[in-house]
Design a protein around this motif. Structure first.
Motif, PDB file in Angstrom:
ATOM      1  N   LEU A  71    -125.213 -81.682  -1.902  1.00 10.21           N
ATOM      2  CA  LEU A  71    -126.082 -81.801  -3.069  1.00 10.21           C
ATOM      3  C   LEU A  71    -125.784 -83.085  -3.841  1.00 10.21           C
ATOM      4  CD1 LEU A  71    -128.235 -80.422  -4.815  1.00 10.21           C
ATOM      5  CD2 LEU A  71    -126.372 -79.314  -6.057  1.00 10.21           C
ATOM      6  N   GLN A  72    -124.511 -83.385  -3.982  1.00 11.81           N
ATOM      7  CA  GLN A  72    -124.106 -84.623  -4.657  1.00 11.81           C
ATOM      8  C   GLN A  72    -124.628 -85.838  -3.901  1.00 11.81           C
ATOM      9  OE1 GLN A  72    -119.872 -85.096  -4.811  1.00 11.81           O
ATOM     10  NE2 GLN A  72    -119.963 -87.061  -5.847  1.00 11.81           N
ATOM     11  N   ALA A  73    -124.519 -85.822  -2.586  1.00 10.15           N
ATOM     12  CA  ALA A  73    -125.015 -86.940  -1.771  1.00 10.15           C
ATOM     13  C   ALA A  73    -126.527 -87.061  -1.876  1.00 10.15           C
ATOM     14  CB  ALA A  73    -124.593 -86.743  -0.316  1.00 10.15           C
ATOM     15  N   ALA A  74    -127.236 -85.931  -1.891  1.00 11.80           N
ATOM     16  CA  ALA A  74    -128.694 -85.966  -1.984  1.00 11.80           C
ATOM     17  C   ALA A  74    -129.150 -86.509  -3.337  1.00 11.80           C
ATOM     18  CB  ALA A  74    -129.260 -84.564  -1.759  1.00 11.80           C
ATOM     19  N   ILE A  75    -128.501 -86.083  -4.400  1.00 13.28           N
ATOM     20  CA  ILE A  75    -128.857 -86.589  -5.732  1.00 13.28           C
ATOM     21  C   ILE A  75    -128.581 -88.084  -5.822  1.00 13.28           C
ATOM     22  CG2 ILE A  75    -128.242 -86.490  -8.184  1.00 13.28           C
ATOM     23  CD1 ILE A  75    -127.845 -83.458  -7.807  1.00 13.28           C
ATOM     24  N   GLY A  76    -127.434 -88.512  -5.310  1.00 13.21           N
ATOM     25  CA  GLY A  76    -127.100 -89.938  -5.334  1.00 13.21           C
ATOM     26  C   GLY A  76    -128.078 -90.771  -4.542  1.00 13.21           C
ATOM     27  N   SER A  77    -128.446 -90.306  -3.350  1.00 10.77           N
ATOM     28  CA  SER A  77    -129.412 -91.078  -2.554  1.00 10.77           C
ATOM     29  C   SER A  77    -130.785 -91.060  -3.208  1.00 10.77           C
ATOM     30  CB  SER A  77    -129.477 -90.554  -1.124  1.00 10.77           C
ATOM     31  OG  SER A  77    -129.992 -89.245  -1.111  1.00 10.77           O
ATOM     32  N   GLY A  78    -131.133 -89.958  -3.871  1.00  6.19           N
ATOM     33  CA  GLY A  78    -132.410 -89.905  -4.588  1.00  6.19           C
ATOM     34  C   GLY A  78    -132.469 -90.917  -5.716  1.00  6.19           C
ATOM     35  N   VAL A  79    -131.368 -91.045  -6.458  1.00  2.00           N
ATOM     36  CA  VAL A  79    -131.318 -92.014  -7.559  1.00  2.00           C
ATOM     37  C   VAL A  79    -131.411 -93.442  -7.019  1.00  2.00           C
ATOM     38  CG1 VAL A  79    -129.805 -92.976  -9.341  1.00  2.00           C
ATOM     39  CG2 VAL A  79    -130.085 -90.509  -9.149  1.00  2.00           C
ATOM     40  N   ILE A  80    -130.681 -93.721  -5.951  1.00  2.00           N
ATOM     41  CA  ILE A  80    -130.701 -95.063  -5.362  1.00  2.00           C
ATOM     42  C   ILE A  80    -132.095 -95.386  -4.810  1.00  2.00           C
ATOM     43  CG2 ILE A  80    -129.832 -96.453  -3.437  1.00  2.00           C
ATOM     44  CD1 ILE A  80    -127.098 -95.160  -3.965  1.00  2.00           C
ATOM     45  N   CYS A  81    -132.696 -94.439  -4.088  1.00  2.00           N
ATOM     46  CA  CYS A  81    -134.037 -94.677  -3.520  1.00  2.00           C
ATOM     47  C   CYS A  81    -135.087 -94.832  -4.616  1.00  2.00           C
ATOM     48  CB  CYS A  81    -134.413 -93.551  -2.570  1.00  2.00           C
ATOM     49  SG  CYS A  81    -133.433 -93.568  -1.058  1.00  2.00           S
ATOM     50  N   PHE A  82    -134.980 -94.050  -5.684  1.00  2.00           N
ATOM     51  CA  PHE A  82    -135.911 -94.202  -6.800  1.00  2.00           C
ATOM     52  C   PHE A  82    -135.783 -95.593  -7.409  1.00  2.00           C
ATOM     53  CE2 PHE A  82    -136.796 -94.083 -11.349  1.00  2.00           C
ATOM     54  CZ  PHE A  82    -138.112 -93.657 -11.342  1.00  2.00           C
ATOM     55  N   GLY A  83    -134.540 -96.043  -7.606  1.00  2.00           N
ATOM     56  CA  GLY A  83    -134.318 -97.376  -8.173  1.00  2.00           C
ATOM     57  C   GLY A  83    -134.870 -98.475  -7.288  1.00  2.00           C
ATOM     58  N   LEU A  84    -134.630 -98.362  -5.975  1.00  2.00           N
ATOM     59  CA  LEU A  84    -135.162 -99.370  -5.059  1.00  2.00           C
ATOM     60  C   LEU A  84    -136.683 -99.348  -5.036  1.00  2.00           C
ATOM     61  CD1 LEU A  84    -132.672 -99.053  -2.069  1.00  2.00           C
ATOM     62  CD2 LEU A  84    -132.884-100.952  -3.674  1.00  2.00           C
ATOM     63  N   GLY A  85    -137.289 -98.156  -5.048  1.00  2.00           N
ATOM     64  CA  GLY A  85    -138.745 -98.054  -5.076  1.00  2.00           C
ATOM     65  C   GLY A  85    -139.320 -98.640  -6.353  1.00  2.00           C
ATOM     66  N   TYR A  86    -138.656 -98.383  -7.468  1.00  2.00           N
ATOM     67  CA  TYR A  86    -139.110 -98.923  -8.745  1.00  2.00           C
ATOM     68  C   TYR A  86    -139.065-100.449  -8.739  1.00  2.00           C
ATOM     69  CZ  TYR A  86    -139.234 -99.990 -13.717  1.00  2.00           C
ATOM     70  OH  TYR A  86    -139.563-100.515 -14.930  1.00  2.00           O
ATOM     71  N   LEU A  87    -137.953-101.001  -8.256  1.00  2.00           N
ATOM     72  CA  LEU A  87    -137.819-102.462  -8.216  1.00  2.00           C
ATOM     73  C   LEU A  87    -138.845-103.086  -7.263  1.00  2.00           C
ATOM     74  CD1 LEU A  87    -133.939-102.815  -8.250  1.00  2.00           C
ATOM     75  CD2 LEU A  87    -135.532-103.275 -10.128  1.00  2.00           C
ATOM     76  N   THR A  88    -139.088-102.438  -6.129  1.00  2.00           N
ATOM     77  CA  THR A  88    -140.069-102.947  -5.172  1.00  2.00           C
ATOM     78  C   THR A  88    -141.478-102.926  -5.766  1.00  2.00           C
ATOM     79  OG1 THR A  88    -138.713-102.161  -3.343  1.00  2.00           O
ATOM     80  CG2 THR A  88    -141.013-102.634  -2.855  1.00  2.00           C
ATOM     81  N   ALA A  89    -141.824-101.816  -6.407  1.00  2.00           N
ATOM     82  CA  ALA A  89    -143.156-101.712  -7.015  1.00  2.00           C
ATOM     83  C   ALA A  89    -143.308-102.708  -8.156  1.00  2.00           C
ATOM     84  CB  ALA A  89    -143.387-100.289  -7.514  1.00  2.00           C
ATOM     85  N   ARG A  90    -142.277-102.887  -8.938  1.00  2.17           N
ATOM     86  CA  ARG A  90    -142.345-103.839 -10.044  1.00  2.17           C
ATOM     87  C   ARG A  90    -142.575-105.254  -9.515  1.00  2.17           C
ATOM     88  NH1 ARG A  90    -137.303-104.752 -13.992  1.00  2.17           N
ATOM     89  NH2 ARG A  90    -136.599-105.853 -12.155  1.00  2.17           N
ATOM     90  N   HIS A  91    -141.867-105.608  -8.461  1.00  3.45           N
ATOM     91  CA  HIS A  91    -142.042-106.932  -7.847  1.00  3.45           C
ATOM     92  C   HIS A  91    -143.449-107.079  -7.268  1.00  3.45           C
ATOM     93  CE1 HIS A  91    -141.088-110.616  -5.735  1.00  3.45           C
ATOM     94  NE2 HIS A  91    -141.533-110.071  -4.622  1.00  3.45           N
ATOM     95  N   LYS A  92    -143.935-106.028  -6.633  1.00  2.00           N
ATOM     96  CA  LYS A  92    -145.260-106.059  -6.013  1.00  2.00           C
ATOM     97  C   LYS A  92    -146.349-106.249  -7.067  1.00  2.00           C
ATOM     98  CE  LYS A  92    -148.373-103.104  -3.391  1.00  2.00           C
ATOM     99  NZ  LYS A  92    -148.519-101.777  -2.773  1.00  2.00           N
ATOM    100  N   TYR A  93    -146.268-105.492  -8.153  1.00  2.00           N
ATOM    101  CA  TYR A  93    -147.310-105.587  -9.178  1.00  2.00           C
ATOM    102  C   TYR A  93    -147.222-106.873  -9.997  1.00  2.00           C
ATOM    103  CZ  TYR A  93    -148.675-100.905  -7.928  1.00  2.00           C
ATOM    104  OH  TYR A  93    -149.113 -99.804  -7.243  1.00  2.00           O
TER     105      TYR A  93
END
Length: 100
Positions: A71-93
């Motif tokens: 569960l700890q690993a899943a939450i951590g990967s979720g936070v990291i993936c959300f951050g990467l997705g946010y940064l990618t979308a911000r750069h794209k827009y």
């Protein structure tokens, strides 16, 4: 763009190989945690050692401990993936807004 995609695929395959090859090649081995190894080392150095701290919450079994770690690993990967997705979308827009 094609070259970048190929590089990503090759790196992902390399990561999978690095993780899987030791598991497949090392037979009859026990993958214990660092806590158990540390306890063995301390006991070997000083057999009369008494721990000065203990766990606040002791899980009822190994399965629960495993579940909490997953569960700890899943939450951590979720936070990291959300951050990467946010940064990618911000750069794209931002890039799309500059071309208009």
């Amino acid at each position: 763009m094609k070259k970048k995609g190929l590089t990503i695929v090759i790196l992902l395959l390399l990561c999978v190989a690095i993780a899987c090859i030791p598991l497949l090649t090392i037979k009859d081995s026990e993958f214990g945690g660092a806590d158990g190894q540390a306890e063995e080392a301390i006991t070997a150095i000083d057999p009369d050692y008494k721990p000065w701290a203990s766990s606040i919450l002791e899980p009822p079994g190994g399965e629960t401990e495993s579940l909490l770690f997953a569960l700890q690993a899943a939450i951590g990967s979720g936070v990291i993936c959300f951050g990467l997705g946010y940064l990618t979308a911000r750069h794209k827009y931002r890039s799309a807004g500059q071309t208009e």
